[in-house]
Motif scaffolding. Sequence first.
Motif, PDB file in Angstrom:
ATOM      1  N   LEU B 200       0.839  -1.200   0.000  1.00  0.00           N
ATOM      2  CA  LEU B 200       0.000   0.000   0.000  1.00  0.00           C
ATOM      3  C   LEU B 200       0.872   1.248   0.000  1.00  0.00           C
ATOM      4  CD1 LEU B 200      -2.982  -0.699   2.411  1.00  0.00           C
ATOM      5  CD2 LEU B 200      -2.986  -0.545  -0.063  1.00  0.00           C
ATOM      6  N   ARG B 201       1.947   1.228   0.806  1.00  0.00           N
ATOM      7  CA  ARG B 201       2.852   2.373   0.855  1.00  0.00           C
ATOM      8  C   ARG B 201       3.490   2.586  -0.512  1.00  0.00           C
ATOM      9  NH1 ARG B 201       3.802  -0.228   5.617  1.00  0.00           N
ATOM     10  NH2 ARG B 201       3.209   0.953   7.458  1.00  0.00           N
ATOM     11  N   GLU B 202       3.999   1.488  -1.080  1.00  0.00           N
ATOM     12  CA  GLU B 202       4.707   1.605  -2.349  1.00  0.00           C
ATOM     13  C   GLU B 202       3.770   2.081  -3.447  1.00  0.00           C
ATOM     14  OE1 GLU B 202       6.288  -2.297  -2.351  1.00  0.00           O
ATOM     15  OE2 GLU B 202       7.880  -1.719  -0.955  1.00  0.00           O
ATOM     16  N   ALA B 203       2.542   1.583  -3.440  1.00  0.00           N
ATOM     17  CA  ALA B 203       1.574   2.004  -4.451  1.00  0.00           C
ATOM     18  C   ALA B 203       1.328   3.500  -4.359  1.00  0.00           C
ATOM     19  CB  ALA B 203       0.270   1.234  -4.271  1.00  0.00           C
ATOM     20  N   GLY B 204       1.170   3.978  -3.114  1.00  0.00           N
ATOM     21  CA  GLY B 204       0.920   5.401  -2.920  1.00  0.00           C
ATOM     22  C   GLY B 204       2.088   6.240  -3.405  1.00  0.00           C
ATOM     23  N   LEU B 205       3.298   5.835  -3.048  1.00  0.00           N
ATOM     24  CA  LEU B 205       4.490   6.598  -3.451  1.00  0.00           C
ATOM     25  C   LEU B 205       4.653   6.568  -4.965  1.00  0.00           C
ATOM     26  CD1 LEU B 205       6.957   5.471  -0.639  1.00  0.00           C
ATOM     27  CD2 LEU B 205       5.981   7.751  -0.956  1.00  0.00           C
ATOM     28  N   ALA B 206       4.340   5.421  -5.569  1.00  0.00           N
ATOM     29  CA  ALA B 206       4.493   5.294  -7.014  1.00  0.00           C
ATOM     30  C   ALA B 206       3.535   6.208  -7.750  1.00  0.00           C
ATOM     31  CB  ALA B 206       4.256   3.845  -7.430  1.00  0.00           C
ATOM     32  N   LEU B 207       2.388   6.477  -7.150  1.00  0.00           N
ATOM     33  CA  LEU B 207       1.405   7.352  -7.794  1.00  0.00           C
ATOM     34  C   LEU B 207       1.706   8.819  -7.527  1.00  0.00           C
ATOM     35  CD1 LEU B 207      -1.868   5.366  -7.171  1.00  0.00           C
ATOM     36  CD2 LEU B 207      -0.730   5.782  -9.357  1.00  0.00           C
ATOM     37  N   GLY B 208       2.822   9.108  -6.885  1.00  0.00           N
ATOM     38  CA  GLY B 208       3.227  10.485  -6.708  1.00  0.00           C
ATOM     39  C   GLY B 208       2.807  11.106  -5.397  1.00  0.00           C
ATOM     40  N   SER B 209       2.360  10.288  -4.422  1.00  0.00           N
ATOM     41  CA  SER B 209       2.007  10.864  -3.125  1.00  0.00           C
ATOM     42  C   SER B 209       3.270  11.234  -2.371  1.00  0.00           C
ATOM     43  CB  SER B 209       1.239   9.844  -2.295  1.00  0.00           C
ATOM     44  OG  SER B 209       0.077   9.467  -2.960  1.00  0.00           O
ATOM     45  N   THR B 210       3.164  12.256  -1.537  1.00  0.00           N
ATOM     46  CA  THR B 210       4.275  12.536  -0.629  1.00  0.00           C
ATOM     47  C   THR B 210       4.163  11.572   0.546  1.00  0.00           C
ATOM     48  OG1 THR B 210       2.973  14.093   0.625  1.00  0.00           O
ATOM     49  CG2 THR B 210       4.260  14.978  -1.202  1.00  0.00           C
ATOM     50  N   LYS B 211       5.194  11.535   1.362  1.00  0.00           N
ATOM     51  CA  LYS B 211       5.181  10.641   2.511  1.00  0.00           C
ATOM     52  C   LYS B 211       4.027  10.986   3.455  1.00  0.00           C
ATOM     53  CE  LYS B 211       8.385   7.958   5.000  1.00  0.00           C
ATOM     54  NZ  LYS B 211       9.719   7.717   5.467  1.00  0.00           N
ATOM     55  N   ARG B 217      -3.222   9.670   4.502  1.00  0.00           N
ATOM     56  CA  ARG B 217      -4.384   9.364   3.664  1.00  0.00           C
ATOM     57  C   ARG B 217      -4.479   7.896   3.299  1.00  0.00           C
ATOM     58  NH1 ARG B 217      -3.892  14.627   0.535  1.00  0.00           N
ATOM     59  NH2 ARG B 217      -4.641  16.079   2.127  1.00  0.00           N
ATOM     60  N   ILE B 218      -3.398   7.145   3.445  1.00  0.00           N
ATOM     61  CA  ILE B 218      -3.463   5.719   3.077  1.00  0.00           C
ATOM     62  C   ILE B 218      -3.299   4.827   4.304  1.00  0.00           C
ATOM     63  CG2 ILE B 218      -2.407   3.872   1.735  1.00  0.00           C
ATOM     64  CD1 ILE B 218      -1.610   5.992  -0.315  1.00  0.00           C
ATOM     65  N   ILE B 219      -2.170   4.976   5.012  1.00  0.00           N
ATOM     66  CA  ILE B 219      -1.883   4.057   6.116  1.00  0.00           C
ATOM     67  C   ILE B 219      -2.867   4.245   7.260  1.00  0.00           C
ATOM     68  CG2 ILE B 219      -0.111   3.246   7.704  1.00  0.00           C
ATOM     69  CD1 ILE B 219       0.535   2.793   4.781  1.00  0.00           C
ATOM     70  N   LEU B 220      -3.097   5.507   7.631  1.00  0.00           N
ATOM     71  CA  LEU B 220      -3.968   5.776   8.769  1.00  0.00           C
ATOM     72  C   LEU B 220      -5.386   5.240   8.546  1.00  0.00           C
ATOM     73  CD1 LEU B 220      -3.074   7.011  11.373  1.00  0.00           C
ATOM     74  CD2 LEU B 220      -3.991   9.208  10.647  1.00  0.00           C
ATOM     75  N   PRO B 221      -6.026   5.548   7.403  1.00  0.00           N
ATOM     76  CA  PRO B 221      -7.361   4.965   7.185  1.00  0.00           C
ATOM     77  C   PRO B 221      -7.331   3.440   7.153  1.00  0.00           C
ATOM     78  CG  PRO B 221      -6.956   6.731   5.630  1.00  0.00           C
ATOM     79  CD  PRO B 221      -5.667   6.485   6.335  1.00  0.00           C
TER      80      PRO B 221
END
Lengths: 326, 318
Positions: B200-211, B217-221
Amino acid sequence: MMDSVITTDPHLARRHRWGTLFEWVCKLATWACLLILAIMIVGIVINGRQHLNWSFLTSFDSVNHPEQAGIKAGIWGTFWLILLMACFSIPVGIGAAVYLEEYARPNRLTRLIQLNILNLAGVPSIVYGILGMTVFGHMFGLFGNAPPREAVWALPFGQKVLTGAFTLSLLILPVVIISTQEALRTVPASLRHSSLALGATQWQTIRFQVLPAAMPGILTGIILAVSRAVGESAPLIMVGALSYVHQTPGNISSVTDFFTNPHGIIEAPFDVFTAMPLIIYNWASQSDPIYQSLAAAGIVVLLAVLLLMNTAAVVIRQRFQNWIRW
Amino acid sequence: MSSETDPTGPRPSLHRTWTLTTLKEQGIRVLLFGCALVSVATTFGIIGILIWETGLFFSQVSLGAFLGDTVWAPQSIDDPHFGIWPLACGTFLVAGVAGLIGLPMGLLAALYLSEYASERSRSILKPILEVLAGIPSIVFGYFGLVFVTPYVLQPIFMDGLGIDVGPFNVLSAGIVVGIMIIPTISSLSEDVLRSVPQGLREAGLALGSTKFDVSVRIILPAALSGIIAAFLLALSRAIGETMAVTIAAGSQPDLTLNVFRPVETMTAYIVLISLGEAAEGSIEKRSLYVVAMSLFLITLAMNIVARFILRRYRNVYQ
């Protein structure tokens, strides 16, 4: 290249700033815990420094001369409480954990016991105090009122060391069981299988293979559970521990007394008692500043004992870790 | 052909024979089962005693007077009142303040430890949180009374804002209990955050999210239900917390929402009654069991709900 990425998204710089800010907030919140801990300990040491000397450890509490008061009765009370508590809760706790991990079949009863232990671990300590007071202190009133304090071997126990020790035992039992179970789970199944394959019975396997292998984990868990009991005061107040006592259990107040006064060893469990946290509570609830600094000095002694126990836990963990390799 | 190798000769029985060894094995098994039953007996003991004494209490005081009255004065001889609300209010007020301090701090610490911290910071910070968790509650109570109130609260609120702050108040008790529950929340939440799959982390970063986007927005929910469970466990600890609030919050059973005033919590009431000499079988002594019963039910309910949520959460990511 980098420039072109940033210019395509005007919000990106702001998002990165937010990100950095948030990271710093998280960092601050975490390091603040260290700061609070430091302030707390330094403040308490400064507050209690005038009483931190040898006579504080070797004299009793005093109403008329608070400047000469000490925590001796508390140290010996806590010693007996923890000793008796350990004699009861460690075997029973390990036994229960061994049963649940090694013998019990995964049926309804086992699940029920397991769930019950988890829930017991969340019961407030003061409720254990009520249990201890009613069961050990009064024995439901089955044997009449509490005997006078001179009576040895009498039922119900009344406000004696033994009542406090049994109450604390029940309090830490869930913690001992849970941590022992976790330690047993880290022992690989192959060890059990090879022992059984060589013809050992199940108990021999547990006694000579599983328990020694799990021992560092078990010991660490037990020391942490016991150190929780050392700082516990609410259940002891409930079972009637006194806060102002001018003697030590069994009149044993030095190591040599164990040899010169062996009778005291038998009497100690049935003596009235106090404990370090109770004396601290008693001092802390007086408004006179001298009692505040006495309480601070008492806390320093209590924390020193806890630090010693935790260091022992760390040392044991690291020592044994190098012994066992799978 | 000798008799030893004769396949038709006597063979060891496949049935279990009762020798001394098997008897001992069975004995040990029963003994260990007995150890496990001690915990069950403890539960039955607690529940039995509380129900029995609560029954005796309600034979003297009606349930309506217990839940309907807003005054708690069981010691009064001519006009006793048994309304639980002042004690409940004190308890929840302290737990509420503790939550406001402890929940955000604990969650931020968990986020830092699981998402941002280097191995080196973790190796320093984790033991510090463990030390904080191991400090007895009486020490926190003393800290609240002797440091937080006179050196933090009184300068800010009394000298700065002109609000009267007494030596015993809800705020100081809430703050120290809040500090006490930080380690509970941070270690439970960190476990939960770390069990969110790395993908999930890697997917988010790959889509251009900041840490920050990934964490908040991803890990917490994704970890939300587990974090709620951690909050519940920590709050139930705050509600059952005894010595810190007894020392710092005082002993005045008032129905108030003013955090600068002293209150009496359920736990503090139990301690103060046991310190005094309440006669066996008196209504005062029985009121102690009723308060303990309320406390037990509240914390048990919170624990059960939290365990249920945690179990559900574990099943999602397995």
